[in-house]
Design an enzyme around this catalytic site. Structure first.
Site, PDB file in Angstrom:
ATOM      1  N   GLN A 272      27.788   2.711  14.956  1.00 42.52           N
ATOM      2  CA  GLN A 272      28.949   2.370  14.433  1.00 42.52           C
ATOM      3  C   GLN A 272      29.512   2.300  13.128  1.00 42.52           C
ATOM      4  O   GLN A 272      30.591   2.316  13.127  1.00 42.52           O
ATOM      5  CB  GLN A 272      28.614   0.762  14.716  1.00 42.52           C
ATOM      6  CG  GLN A 272      28.593   0.474  16.235  1.00 42.52           C
ATOM      7  CD  GLN A 272      28.499  -1.064  16.444  1.00 42.52           C
ATOM      8  OE1 GLN A 272      27.530  -1.403  17.180  1.00 42.52           O
ATOM      9  NE2 GLN A 272      29.241  -1.849  15.963  1.00 42.52           N
TER      10      GLN A 272
ATOM     11  N   THR B 192      -2.377   5.166   8.713  1.00 37.74           N
ATOM     12  CA  THR B 192      -2.482   5.702   7.327  1.00 37.74           C
ATOM     13  C   THR B 192      -3.581   5.028   6.430  1.00 37.74           C
ATOM     14  O   THR B 192      -3.696   3.794   6.374  1.00 37.74           O
ATOM     15  CB  THR B 192      -1.291   5.908   6.489  1.00 37.74           C
ATOM     16  OG1 THR B 192      -0.479   6.730   7.430  1.00 37.74           O
ATOM     17  CG2 THR B 192      -1.184   6.524   5.188  1.00 37.74           C
TER      18      THR B 192
ATOM     19  N   LEU C 148      10.539  -0.573   3.842  1.00 34.01           N
ATOM     20  CA  LEU C 148       9.031  -0.606   4.018  1.00 34.01           C
ATOM     21  C   LEU C 148       8.739  -2.210   4.269  1.00 34.01           C
ATOM     22  O   LEU C 148       7.496  -2.314   4.804  1.00 34.01           O
ATOM     23  CB  LEU C 148       8.017   0.187   3.264  1.00 34.01           C
ATOM     24  CG  LEU C 148       7.891   1.497   3.239  1.00 34.01           C
ATOM     25  CD1 LEU C 148       9.234   2.365   3.275  1.00 34.01           C
ATOM     26  CD2 LEU C 148       6.905   1.935   2.233  1.00 34.01           C
TER      27      LEU C 148
ATOM     28  N   TYR D 227       5.057  -7.595  16.213  1.00 39.79           N
ATOM     29  CA  TYR D 227       5.180  -6.553  15.391  1.00 39.79           C
ATOM     30  C   TYR D 227       5.664  -5.131  16.152  1.00 39.79           C
ATOM     31  O   TYR D 227       6.875  -4.611  15.730  1.00 39.79           O
ATOM     32  CB  TYR D 227       3.558  -6.240  14.803  1.00 39.79           C
ATOM     33  CG  TYR D 227       3.862  -5.157  13.905  1.00 39.79           C
ATOM     34  CD1 TYR D 227       4.348  -4.993  12.663  1.00 39.79           C
ATOM     35  CD2 TYR D 227       3.189  -3.516  14.360  1.00 39.79           C
ATOM     36  CE1 TYR D 227       4.108  -3.827  11.713  1.00 39.79           C
ATOM     37  CE2 TYR D 227       3.079  -2.765  13.674  1.00 39.79           C
ATOM     38  CZ  TYR D 227       3.546  -2.781  12.271  1.00 39.79           C
ATOM     39  OH  TYR D 227       3.467  -1.717  11.342  1.00 39.79           O
TER      40      TYR D 227
ATOM     41  N   ASN E  99      19.679  -6.616   6.897  1.00 41.08           N
ATOM     42  CA  ASN E  99      20.030  -6.744   5.269  1.00 41.08           C
ATOM     43  C   ASN E  99      20.153  -5.422   4.665  1.00 41.08           C
ATOM     44  O   ASN E  99      21.074  -4.950   3.756  1.00 41.08           O
ATOM     45  CB  ASN E  99      19.324  -7.691   4.673  1.00 41.08           C
ATOM     46  CG  ASN E  99      19.629  -8.957   5.049  1.00 41.08           C
ATOM     47  OD1 ASN E  99      20.841  -9.389   5.249  1.00 41.08           O
ATOM     48  ND2 ASN E  99      18.752  -9.967   5.274  1.00 41.08           N
TER      49      ASN E  99
ATOM     50  N   PHE F  80       0.868  -1.188  -0.047  1.00 44.07           N
ATOM     51  CA  PHE F  80       0.082  -0.113  -0.168  1.00 44.07           C
ATOM     52  C   PHE F  80       0.796   1.210   0.057  1.00 44.07           C
ATOM     53  O   PHE F  80       0.758   2.022  -0.866  1.00 44.07           O
ATOM     54  CB  PHE F  80      -0.929  -0.065   1.228  1.00 44.07           C
ATOM     55  CG  PHE F  80      -1.437   1.115   1.572  1.00 44.07           C
ATOM     56  CD1 PHE F  80      -2.257   2.023   0.644  1.00 44.07           C
ATOM     57  CD2 PHE F  80      -1.580   1.465   3.102  1.00 44.07           C
ATOM     58  CE1 PHE F  80      -2.740   3.347   1.166  1.00 44.07           C
ATOM     59  CE2 PHE F  80      -2.411   2.920   3.539  1.00 44.07           C
ATOM     60  CZ  PHE F  80      -2.587   3.526   2.430  1.00 44.07           C
TER      61      PHE F  80
HETATM   62  P1  NAD Z   1       1.489  -3.494   3.347  1.00 43.58           P
HETATM   63  O1  NAD Z   1       1.368  -4.934   3.774  1.00 43.58           O
HETATM   64  O2  NAD Z   1       0.587  -3.152   2.216  1.00 43.58           O
HETATM   65  O3  NAD Z   1       2.863  -3.515   2.625  1.00 43.58           O
HETATM   66  C1  NAD Z   1       4.163  -4.353   2.902  1.00 43.58           C
HETATM   67  C2  NAD Z   1       4.690  -4.677   1.826  1.00 43.58           C
HETATM   68  O4  NAD Z   1       5.997  -5.257   2.168  1.00 43.58           O
HETATM   69  C3  NAD Z   1       4.072  -5.506   0.920  1.00 43.58           C
HETATM   70  O5  NAD Z   1       4.254  -5.357  -0.263  1.00 43.58           O
HETATM   71  C4  NAD Z   1       4.615  -7.021   1.256  1.00 43.58           C
HETATM   72  O6  NAD Z   1       4.465  -7.969   0.322  1.00 43.58           O
HETATM   73  C5  NAD Z   1       6.162  -6.544   1.688  1.00 43.58           C
HETATM   74  N1  NAD Z   1       7.015  -7.561   2.387  1.00 43.58           N
HETATM   75  C6  NAD Z   1       6.478  -8.150   3.544  1.00 43.58           C
HETATM   76  N2  NAD Z   1       7.231  -9.010   3.866  1.00 43.58           N
HETATM   77  C7  NAD Z   1       8.332  -8.868   3.086  1.00 43.58           C
HETATM   78  C8  NAD Z   1       9.516  -9.619   3.045  1.00 43.58           C
HETATM   79  N3  NAD Z   1      10.034 -10.401   3.797  1.00 43.58           N
HETATM   80  N4  NAD Z   1      10.413  -9.369   2.150  1.00 43.58           N
HETATM   81  C9  NAD Z   1      10.022  -8.549   0.956  1.00 43.58           C
HETATM   82  N5  NAD Z   1       8.912  -7.740   0.954  1.00 43.58           N
HETATM   83  C10 NAD Z   1       7.894  -8.039   1.957  1.00 43.58           C
HETATM   84  O7  NAD Z   1       1.859  -2.410   4.309  1.00 43.58           O
HETATM   85  P2  NAD Z   1       1.858  -1.023   4.469  1.00 43.58           P
HETATM   86  O8  NAD Z   1       0.684  -0.331   4.924  1.00 43.58           O
HETATM   87  O9  NAD Z   1       2.157  -0.469   3.080  1.00 43.58           O
HETATM   88  O10 NAD Z   1       3.045  -0.814   5.439  1.00 43.58           O
HETATM   89  C11 NAD Z   1       4.467  -0.383   4.679  1.00 43.58           C
HETATM   90  C12 NAD Z   1       5.310  -0.090   6.016  1.00 43.58           C
HETATM   91  O11 NAD Z   1       4.829   0.894   6.860  1.00 43.58           O
HETATM   92  C13 NAD Z   1       5.375  -1.393   6.857  1.00 43.58           C
HETATM   93  O12 NAD Z   1       6.800  -1.516   7.529  1.00 43.58           O
HETATM   94  C14 NAD Z   1       4.595  -1.028   7.983  1.00 43.58           C
HETATM   95  O13 NAD Z   1       5.053  -1.746   9.314  1.00 43.58           O
HETATM   96  C15 NAD Z   1       4.631   0.422   8.237  1.00 43.58           C
HETATM   97  N6  NAD Z   1       3.603   1.140   8.706  1.00 43.58           N
HETATM   98  C16 NAD Z   1       2.158   1.253   8.135  1.00 43.58           C
HETATM   99  C17 NAD Z   1       1.318   2.052   8.679  1.00 43.58           C
HETATM  100  C18 NAD Z   1       0.005   2.156   7.758  1.00 43.58           C
HETATM  101  O14 NAD Z   1      -1.023   2.733   8.442  1.00 43.58           O
HETATM  102  N7  NAD Z   1      -0.285   1.584   6.674  1.00 43.58           N
HETATM  103  C19 NAD Z   1       1.405   2.206   9.947  1.00 43.58           C
HETATM  104  C20 NAD Z   1       2.683   2.134  10.738  1.00 43.58           C
HETATM  105  C21 NAD Z   1       3.625   1.571  10.089  1.00 43.58           C
END
Ligand code: NAD
Ligand code: UDP
Length: 360
Positions: A186, A199, A97, A169, A123, A34
């Protein structure tokens, strides 16, 4: 997309004499999700070369299908738990992300979620050190847990259960913040940490169970609106375009912007109120039903965005009803075609090997 469009060539960041920024080579892990797909679109529109690394765990090729027309976009299927593919170009910037983000998704395999937070971070950081890249990590308001301080400032250390269903999480993201910070100390890698508050917007995954997508889909289908608990818990919802603007400003910020920065919309509402607004905006006949409140569900959440306002000159621009209108329109498109967004025919071509380019 023709293969010649996929030739990868590093583009180093340089400032032009006119004060504009030359194209950069930018990596977005989680780029098919997203937030990641909106970020990739924004970076491509600014003329950068973007490599999205994603294993499609919760993301979808359809989210970036429109970007595949650009010869500056590459979609690489890869799990960030493994070392990032060697063959990729040197990056100037990496946005990290990759991680399942909704409670339904991150709790479905909690051990894996915790490992993605930790090993994915390592990584990305090793790659950033090798390339001399600046790196921004997507952290979360969940690091505050069920907060006892309201609104939440960045210096609040949180109230987090280490052994609950959300811990994989919350603690994973807390540990990642530690890794990013210590790695910077470091190794000298320049690190930015954004704490994202709830969001919403187009391209939220319809099946991820988050409140905005659930309520809109339920309202559009005339299903019951599932309010957990009495609906008195609060959240503060930020429209995706506002958040992405915050990401970009944080990434280009100087060394004076050190430590985590909250990005979110401080307009706080109860979940019950959100249900009523969505019913009204969709003209739905849906009824509100109450289901049990999930364990450790935070009671209140609202960002203090003083740091973002003063250090980045950032503040949210899109009011809730305007953002919801756009999101409702998006989900109405999906709803009419039972799962396929209108105008996007997702062609999923799973790559045979990790690290391969996905032709969308
Ligand atoms: P989402 O689930 O739509 O997107 C996450 C993406 O990461 C997906 O495309 C998924 O396939 C990919 N992914 C997951 N594990 C993976 C892996 N091991 N290797 C490669 N790709 C991987 O979620 P989002 O809402 O777009 O969130 C994106 C980031 O923002 C996340 O780190 C989330 O923790 C953080 N976040 C989002 C929100 C929100 O409200 N949307 C709030 C707080 C934090
Ligand atoms: N929620 C709800 N009904 C739903 C989905 C979520 O009442 O169908 C509630 C949930 O219990 C929480 C809030 O809405 O209090 C936000 O949930 P979400 O999963 O979107 O995000 P998070 O809990 O991570 O803030």
């Amino acid at each position: 997309m023709s293969p010649q469009h996929k030739v990868t060539r590093p583009v180093r960041q340089t400032r032009t004499g006119r004060g504009t920024v030359a194209p950069k080579s930018i990596c977005v892990t989680g780029g098919a999700g997203f937030l990641g797909s909106h970020l990739c679109a924004r970076l491509i529109s600014e003329g950068h070369r973007v490599t999205s690394i994603d294993n499609f765990h919760t993301g979808r090729p359809a989210n970036v299908a429109a970007l595949a027309r650009s010869n500056r976009f590459e979609m690489v299927e890869h799990d960030v738990i493994d070392t990032l593919p060697e063959r990729l170009p040197a990056f100037d910037e990496i946005y990290n992300l990759a991680c399942p983000a909704s409670p339904v998704h991150y709790q479905s395999d909690p051990v894996r979620t915790a490992l993605i937070c930790a090993e994915g971070a390592v990584n990305v950081l090793r790659r950033a050190e090798r390339d001399g890249a600046k790196v921004m990590h997507a952290s979360t308001s969940e690091v505050y847990g069920d907060p006892e301080i309201h609104p939440q400032r960045e210096d609040y250390c949180g109230n987090v259960n280490t052994v609950g269903p959300r811990s994989c999480y919350d603690e994973g993201k807390r540990f990642a913040e530690t890794l990013f910070t210590d790695f910077a100390r470091q190794s000298g890698v320049v690190v930015k940490i954004v704490r994202i508050f709830n969001t919403y917007g187009p391209r939220m995954q319809p099946d991820d169970g988050r409140v905005v997508s659930n309520f809109i889909l339920q309202a559009l289908r005339g299903d019951d609106i599932t309010v957990y608990g009495q609906g008195e818990q609060t959240r503060s919802f930020c429209y995706v375009d506002d958040l992405i603007e915050g990401f970009v400003r944080l990434m280009v910020s100087g060394p004076e912007v050190d430590g985590p920065v909250n990005i979110g919309n401080p307009a706080e509402i109860t979940v019950g109120e959100l249900a009523r607004i969505i019913i009204e905006m969709t003209g739905s006949s849906s009824k509100i039903v109450h289901l049990p409140l999930p364990v450790d569900d935070p009671r209140r959440r609202r960002p203090d965005i003083t740091r973002a306002r003063t250090l980045l000159g950032w503040g949210p621009q899109v009011p809730l009803t305007e953002g919801l209108e756009k999101t409702i329109r998006y989900f109405a498109g999906i709803n009419q075609t039972q799962g396929q967004p209108l105008g996007h025919a997702p062609v999923f071509a799973p790559a045979a090997q990790s690290g391969s380019t996905v032709h969308i």
